[in-house]
Enzyme design. Structure first.
Site, PDB file in Angstrom:
ATOM      1  N   ASN A   9     147.431   3.651  54.845  1.00 59.59           N
ATOM      2  CA  ASN A   9     148.547   4.549  54.574  1.00 59.59           C
ATOM      3  C   ASN A   9     148.736   4.594  53.059  1.00 59.59           C
ATOM      4  OD1 ASN A   9     150.998   5.779  54.267  1.00 59.59           O
ATOM      5  ND2 ASN A   9     152.099   4.434  55.678  1.00 59.59           N
ATOM      6  N   ARG A  89     146.603   7.645  57.672  1.00 60.07           N
ATOM      7  CA  ARG A  89     147.833   8.425  57.805  1.00 60.07           C
ATOM      8  C   ARG A  89     147.784   9.542  56.762  1.00 60.07           C
ATOM      9  NH1 ARG A  89     153.853   7.053  55.685  1.00 60.07           N
ATOM     10  NH2 ARG A  89     154.881   8.793  56.704  1.00 60.07           N
ATOM     11  N   HIS A 178     157.129  11.793  59.785  1.00 59.43           N
ATOM     12  CA  HIS A 178     157.313  10.564  60.588  1.00 59.43           C
ATOM     13  C   HIS A 178     156.870  10.777  62.038  1.00 59.43           C
ATOM     14  CE1 HIS A 178     160.950   9.491  57.801  1.00 59.43           C
ATOM     15  NE2 HIS A 178     159.827   8.997  57.320  1.00 59.43           N
ATOM     16  N   ARG A 239     166.773   9.796  48.741  1.00 61.33           N
ATOM     17  CA  ARG A 239     166.734  11.260  48.887  1.00 61.33           C
ATOM     18  C   ARG A 239     168.060  11.770  49.446  1.00 61.33           C
ATOM     19  NH1 ARG A 239     161.409  11.412  52.437  1.00 61.33           N
ATOM     20  NH2 ARG A 239     161.097   9.225  51.953  1.00 61.33           N
ATOM     21  N   GLU A 383     153.921   2.498  64.053  1.00 58.68           N
ATOM     22  CA  GLU A 383     153.149   3.689  63.675  1.00 58.68           C
ATOM     23  C   GLU A 383     151.668   3.369  63.553  1.00 58.68           C
ATOM     24  OE1 GLU A 383     156.255   3.765  60.595  1.00 58.68           O
ATOM     25  OE2 GLU A 383     155.732   5.877  60.425  1.00 58.68           O
TER      26      GLU A 383
END
Ligand code: AMP
Length: 395
Positions: A9, A89, A178, A239, A383
């Site tokens: 990732n 990913r 996601h 964010r 994940e």
């Protein structure tokens, strides 16, 4: 030795990696190269619960970091020998990729063409792919897209109310991110509910440093909060999530900010950090809020209020709800934020069981609702396992 998949990732300044046992999802080894491009770049590997620092150059680039990872992995020959695939990913697959794919030159070109929609992520993902292909030339390399899970969203959910030609000519629409996490926890929820996935109506909230929420109707994603880029929607660590779209122009035209400064502000200086003026880390904010830090408390309150608003609105598209699911570092651990969120939703049939809520932390998965209220589950996400399983399809 069991079959293992190397999961990579590559973020904008970090590379997370893990060697995952394909059958169980257990990580035999995991690691992190962080602060890439900075003089404090570091590489750590965790095996059997023990963390170990490994050599890496100061200011290491992604390429140098991948070389350092490859070198560090040489100490684990047995694990290396049991690798059967590499899963990557990839953050943005645009509308091109609705599922994971075996990487070839066409796939790499398509990822490159999508880079303008994820300028911090896709180029890093691509450089990770190219370095890993050089390091493991005999293994299949598979791209798993964060956006793919949301390609089932209907047009009325993914289009912005902007001139239609922006979508036609430039692909401006909501994509969602996601995906692997929402996929994992929604399937796990169906399992916990003993109900066929295709019949489940779920709302899944992935709350980590980045946050997103998804609405799933009859096993298909029908809405999500992250949009064209991973900036829309919920309050996140740094964010801002949803704001009035005219704010950036106001900041630039009236207050004299540069475009670059506004972009940095919205992505890196807002969210929990921006409001609290203290930290983007939920743990720190909870500790400080307990001690009376008003802005830390306010940041957490805004976070849970925004989340509750989204959950309320996603009851529209999810349909009669089978379960609400919390996951991600915050969703799996913060009993305060879960309780605060559910309190806002009490008149919509949600009610938290305080003891179950406190117990469900640190990797535990299970229900936290009171009997007679909406099923509310905490599920530890994985994940990496989703990526490993997708990669296994090509072995
Ligand atoms: P992630 O991006 O999924 O790793 O999640 C990172 C976020 O999870 C950070 O804001 C952490 O502060 C938060 N987090 C991790 N552990 C806890 C905890 N025990 N209590 C509250 N927040 C936590």
């Amino acid at each position: 030795m069991n079959k293992m998949v190397l999961v990579l990732n590559c973020g904008s300044s970090s590379i997370k990696f893990a060697i995952i046992e394909a059958a169980t999802g257990d990580a035999a080894l995991s690691g992190l190269a962080e602060s890439l491009g900075n003089d404090d770049a570091k590489l750590t590997i965790k095996v059997n619960g023990e963390k170990k620092a490994c050599p890496i150059d100061a200011n290491a680039t992604h390429q140098q970091a991948l070389n350092a990872i490859e070198l560090a992995l040489e100490a684990y020959q047995e694990l290396q020998n049991s690798l059967v695939a590499v899963g990557h990913r990839v953050v943005h697959g645009g509308e091109t990729f609705t599922q994971s794919v075996l990487i070839n030159d066409d796939v790499k070109s398509a990822i490159r063409e999508t880079a303008h929609m994820a300028p911090l992520h896709n180029p890093a993902n691509l450089s990770g792919i190219e370095s890993a292909e050089a390091a493991f030339p005999n293994l299949p390399h598979v791209a798993v897209f964060d956006t793919a899970f949301f390609q089932t969203m209907p047009k009325h959910a993914y289009l912005y109310a902007l001139p239609y030609e922006l979508y036609q000519k430039h692909g401006i629409r909501r994509y969602g991110f996601h995906g692997s996490s929402h996929y994992f926890v929604s399937h796990k929820a169906a399992e916990m509910l003993s109900k066929p996935y295709e019949q489940c109506n779920l709302i899944t909230a992935h709350l980590g440093n980045g946050c997103s929420i998804a609405s799933i109707h009859q096993g298909r994603a029908v809405d999500t909060s992250l949009g064209f880029t991973p900036l829309e929607g919920l309050v996140m660590g740094t964010r801002c999530g949803d704001i009035d779209p005219s704010l950036p122009t106001f900041l630039i035209e009236q207050l004299g900010y540069s475009e670059k400064a506004v972009t940095a502000m919205l992505n890196k200086e807002s969210g929990l950090l921006g409001i609290s003026q203290l930290s983007n880390d939920c743990r720190t904010l909870e500790e400080q809020a307990e001690q009376g830090h008003e802005l830390a408390n306010l940041a957490l309150t805004i976070f849970s209020y925004r989340l509750a608003k989204y959950i309320g609105s996603y009851l529209v598209s999810a349909g009669p709800l089978d379960a609400l699911v919390f996951t991600g570092g915050i969703g799996e651990n913060s009993d305060r934020l879960r309780a605060d969120t559910l309190k806002y939703l009490s008149h919509l049939g949600f009610a938290v069981d305080a003891d179950k809520n406190t117990a469900m932390r640190f990797g535990q998965s299970g229900p936290i609702h009171q009997e007679g209220s909406h099923n509310t589950l905490v599920i530890a996400t994985n994940e990496e396992w989703v990526i490993a399983q997708d990669a296994m399809q090509y072995v």
